[in-house]
Enzyme design. Sequence first.
Site, PDB file in Angstrom:
ATOM      1  N   ARG A  95      11.337  -5.862   5.110  1.00 14.13           N
ATOM      2  CA  ARG A  95      10.877  -4.386   4.720  1.00 14.13           C
ATOM      3  C   ARG A  95      11.666  -3.339   5.661  1.00 14.13           C
ATOM      4  NH1 ARG A  95       4.763  -2.599   4.722  1.00 14.13           N
ATOM      5  NH2 ARG A  95       4.482  -2.994   6.998  1.00 14.13           N
ATOM      6  N   ARG A 141      10.233  -1.574  11.218  1.00 12.07           N
ATOM      7  CA  ARG A 141       9.199  -1.196  12.221  1.00 12.07           C
ATOM      8  C   ARG A 141       9.149  -2.051  13.228  1.00 12.07           C
ATOM      9  NH1 ARG A 141       4.149   0.303   8.275  1.00 12.07           N
ATOM     10  NH2 ARG A 141       3.086  -0.607  10.025  1.00 12.07           N
ATOM     11  N   ARG A 190      -1.568  -8.455  13.090  1.00  7.29           N
ATOM     12  CA  ARG A 190      -2.252  -7.395  12.235  1.00  7.29           C
ATOM     13  C   ARG A 190      -3.044  -8.158  11.157  1.00  7.29           C
ATOM     14  NH1 ARG A 190       3.096  -4.694  10.620  1.00  7.29           N
ATOM     15  NH2 ARG A 190       1.844  -3.317   9.070  1.00  7.29           N
ATOM     16  N   LYS A 200       0.721  -1.114   0.244  1.00  7.63           N
ATOM     17  CA  LYS A 200       0.038   0.201  -0.045  1.00  7.63           C
ATOM     18  C   LYS A 200       0.706   1.133   0.138  1.00  7.63           C
ATOM     19  CE  LYS A 200      -2.421  -0.449   3.882  1.00  7.63           C
ATOM     20  NZ  LYS A 200      -1.952  -1.876   4.267  1.00  7.63           N
ATOM     21  N   ARG A 229     -10.048   1.762   7.922  1.00  3.37           N
ATOM     22  CA  ARG A 229      -9.739   0.391   8.457  1.00  3.37           C
ATOM     23  C   ARG A 229     -10.765  -0.106   9.134  1.00  3.37           C
ATOM     24  NH1 ARG A 229      -3.929   1.365   8.424  1.00  3.37           N
ATOM     25  NH2 ARG A 229      -2.846  -0.640   8.696  1.00  3.37           N
TER      26      ARG A 229
END
Length: 220
Positions: free
Chosen positions: A127, A161, A172, A13, A88
């Site tokens: 990531r 992160r 998540r 995203k 969300r």
Amino acid sequence: MRIVLVGPPGAGKGTQATRLAGKLSIPHISTGDLFRANISRQTELGKLAKVSMDAGNLLPDELTIAMAKDRMQQPDAESGFLLDGFPRNVSQAEALDELLKTEAITLDAVLDLEVPEGEVIKRIAGRRICRSGSAHVFHVSYSPPKKQGVCDVCGGELYQRDDDSEETVRKRLEVYHTQTEPIIEYYKTQGLAVTIPSLGPVDEVTRRALEALEREDDGK
Ligand code: AMP
């Protein structure tokens, strides 16, 4: 154009939002980035956000909606915006609809980035994001920076992160399935949701997204 981007963690995203917003000359509004900016500045909101984010939970609706609304009402968002990570859940989607109605504007499309669950874990484990808050995203094997740990675009420090740990990612994903996925159905009933396979080269996914937006625009 006014666009919403939906997808599980690791769907790309942030990457696609930056590219699409650049091509369409509209601001990229990411509630996750806004929360992370508060964490960096150590504000009261940032302290609260860190606890929920590290646990893989959503922040309270009231607070998130107020923050998103404030950002959407900035002058640069007057002629359009790309929302990344907001809404969300269905309550947030309803609040967004209310806001759009008050301003007599509408969404043009909701892009649902689809990616297999096994791929999500691989993408998130590697990531790395830029600490400058500029939303530049890299991957240790899929799109490595030229110099390890340094952002190619602005020279900022790259970091992982805290909520990208495997345990938090599983939480998540669960939150995504139970709370966020229902908004796809919500937007399908409004004729706005378009599913885009988010696999293959990044350029290819951007091309699919732009084509879908063109089709939505032509259909109006
Ligand atoms: P993201 O960068 O979009 O993956 O968001 C990171 C985290 O920020 C999420 O896991 C939530 O804890 C929080 N967050 C971001 N957007 C929202 C939202 N619309 N509602 C509630 N919490 C959010």
